[in-house]
Design a protein around this motif. Structure first.
Motif, mmCIF file in Angstrom:
data_model
loop_
_atom_site.group_PDB
_atom_site.id
_atom_site.type_symbol
_atom_site.label_atom_id
_atom_site.label_comp_id
_atom_site.label_asym_id
_atom_site.label_seq_id
_atom_site.Cartn_x
_atom_site.Cartn_y
_atom_site.Cartn_z
ATOM 1 N N SER A 1 3.020 41.514 38.113
ATOM 2 C CA SER A 1 1.951 42.236 38.544
ATOM 3 C C SER A 1 2.565 41.843 39.510
ATOM 4 O O SER A 1 1.874 42.602 40.697
ATOM 5 N N THR A 2 2.946 41.120 40.714
ATOM 6 C CA THR A 2 2.308 40.545 41.958
ATOM 7 C C THR A 2 3.687 39.021 42.630
ATOM 8 O O THR A 2 4.514 39.058 41.403
ATOM 9 N N GLU B 1 3.224 35.875 41.551
ATOM 10 C CA GLU B 1 2.399 35.908 40.287
ATOM 11 C C GLU B 1 4.422 35.458 39.666
ATOM 12 O O GLU B 1 4.354 34.583 38.643
ATOM 13 N N GLU C 1 7.393 46.669 50.682
ATOM 14 C CA GLU C 1 6.607 46.324 49.131
ATOM 15 C C GLU C 1 7.087 45.109 49.338
ATOM 16 O O GLU C 1 6.058 44.021 49.283
ATOM 17 N N THR D 1 4.210 43.663 51.441
ATOM 18 C CA THR D 1 3.077 43.053 50.997
ATOM 19 C C THR D 1 2.846 42.012 49.881
ATOM 20 O O THR D 1 1.332 41.494 49.771
ATOM 21 N N ALA D 2 3.911 41.442 49.269
ATOM 22 C CA ALA D 2 3.956 40.833 49.229
ATOM 23 C C ALA D 2 3.826 39.283 49.256
ATOM 24 O O ALA D 2 3.944 38.145 48.909
ATOM 25 N N THR E 1 10.021 45.874 41.668
ATOM 26 C CA THR E 1 8.989 46.902 41.486
ATOM 27 C C THR E 1 9.612 48.247 42.166
ATOM 28 O O THR E 1 9.031 49.291 41.591
ATOM 29 N N ASN F 1 4.241 33.615 52.085
ATOM 30 C CA ASN F 1 2.880 33.081 51.761
ATOM 31 C C ASN F 1 2.456 31.758 52.531
ATOM 32 O O ASN F 1 2.372 30.622 51.312
#
Length: 468
Positions: free
Chosen positions: A38-39, A42, A79, A82-83, A126, A242
């Motif tokens: 979902s992310t 993950e 996207e 956002t990730a 996605t 990240n």
């Protein structure tokens, strides 16, 4: 047009979205059963892709790929942001070098985004899942190709596929985007005698890699181009998403002495010999142990020979068409480029014209990069073998002499660092860059002054001592 795309990797999903954007109906068939988490985080932690051996190995998006995504699929870029994908400039670490004189306005073309492959695939999957005209079916393995009436005598015409569970799916066009381990050539050969157009060349490299994450010190600063070639080994660093990054060491698969790099402590000692990258290893916390991947052969599979298709109704792109040395990270750029070429060639074409038009577009746009890296592999492996034997590699090939000189001198002049970056970022082919007036003379002059390996054999001895 109804199109089946085989493979839901980056090339397959991007191609599906490009075609769907022009009104085509796309069914994507993927052999791995699980979809993304979902992310993005993950996806890195738990998404299993057994069909992709390099799924969690270091990954890079070159500026050409980001430029194409911005132009063609901007929702994917959003996207990715956002990730947690990280924007950076490939030559930012060189601007403070006295020889280069700072940033130029046009240096924005070297901007890209850093994302580990699971995060990249998460973003693509996605957006593809909510793109009108696309259906993604996972856990679907192709067992057989279905044929129909052929427009060329003796040439099979593919009209569909049969899955492992016996389901038959028909389409106007089948696109093989299933990667370097595509089984489609083997399945195609089961239809009868088909001309073998595959070109094979030994790649022979082995990759030793580790991922890191920020442990509170912040992200390290890039002070060099992402790759450095030493006598018998290449090192590189890749920013990630990240607060992560990765480091790689690349050797010849024939270099048995360097297999000690599988051990994390030996790997850590080896990376310390590269001042450009050692601080990246010291700066963070290891996310992984040493990951190892071998690259066997470089392949190119054309579906046109002597001006005629060897099959119609079937096209191959991305690594299913041609593989290149993963050290240089051109896979995504090549796949996106070819997806756009197919999108532009597909409209209002009969199957013979489509096969020929797409083959010509590949030859003009993508094949120069394939050939350049194929030749680089051959020279680099020969150079490594010579250096292991204590000899200096010599060749009469002027292309390698220019490449070697450019690599040695790339940080000594602003025109050279940008020429190197333009080719390395897949923004322009080497032939086009080197055709600029006076550039080759500048490369050879400065390259002669900046020896690639100042003391032959010294680095190898230090390396073996460090890992031994």
């Amino acid at each position: 047009m109804n199109v089946i795309v085989i493979g839901a990797g980056p090339t397959g999903l991007a191609t599906a979205m490009l075609l769907a954007g022009h009104g085509h109906h796309i069914t994507v068939l993927e052999r791995d059963p699980d979809g993304p988490s979902s992310t993005g985080l993950e996806a890195w932690q738990s998404w299993e892709r057994p069909g992709v051996s390099q799924f969690r190995l270091p990954h890079v998006m070159m500026p050409r790929a980001l430029a194409l995504l911005r132009q063609e699929l901007p929702e994917v870029v959003a996207e990715l942001e956002t990730a947690g994908a990280r924007r950076h400039n490939m030559i930012a670490g060189t601007w403070d070098l006295p020889a280069l004189g700072g940033r130029l306005p046009e240096d924005h073309r070297y901007e890209t985004m850093a994302a580990r492959r699971p995060v990249l695939e998460f973003a693509l999957a996605t957006i593809a899942a909510r793109t009108p005209g696309i259906t993604i079916r996972r856990g679907q393995t192709i067992a057989r190709l279905i044929t129909g009436r052929s427009p060329l005598p003796g040439v099979p015409h593919i009209t569909g596929v049969e899955t492992r569970n016996g389901e038959v799916l028909h389409a106007d066009l089948i696109v093989d985007a299933s990667g370097r381990n595509s089984q489609i050539p083997k399945i195609l050969a089961e239809l009868g005698p088909i001309r073998d157009t595959e070109e094979r060349a030994a790649a022979g490299f082995i990759y030793y890699a580790r991922h890191y994450r920020d442990n509170g010190n912040g992200l390290p600063e890039a002070t060099h181009w992402p790759l450095t070639h030493q006598e018998t080994i290449t090192a590189g660093t890749l920013p990630g998403d990240n607060g992560t990054w990765s480091l790689i060491l690349v050797a010849s698969s024939r270099d048995h002495d360097l297999r000690a790099l599988r051990d994390a402590s030996a790997w850590d000692r080896a990376i310390e010999l590269f001042p450009e990258y050692a601080h990246w290893a010291r700066h963070g916390e290891p996310l992984t142990d040493v990951q190892v991947m071998s690259a066997g052969q470089t392949r190119r599979r054309d579906l046109v020979a002597d001006g005629l298709p060897v099959v119609t109704g079937l096209l191959a792109l991305g690594d299913a068409w041609a593989t290149t040395n993963t050290t240089f990270g051109l896979g995504l750029s090549m796949g996106l480029t070819q997806g756009a070429l197919l999108r532009d060639a597909i409209d209002a074409q009969d199957h013979i014209k489509l096969s020929l038009a797409f083959a010509q577009a590949l030859e003009t746009t993508a094949a120069p990069y394939y050939r350049a890296l194929r030749d680089w592999d051959a020279h680099r492996l020969a150079e490594i073998d010579s250096n292991i034997s204590g000899e200096q590699y010599e060749t009469t090939d002027p292309a390698w002499q220019i490449i070697r000189a450019l690599d040695a001198a790339k940080l000594s002049h602003p025109d050279l660092v940008r020429a190197y970056a333009q080719v390395g970022s897949m923004l322009e082919p080497a032939e086009q860059v080197l055709a600029r007036p006076g550039l080759i003379d500048l490369i050879m002059t400065l390259g002669a002054e900046a020896s690639r390996y100042p003391t032959p054999g010294l680095f190898r001895r230090e390396l073996l001592t460090a890992i031994g």
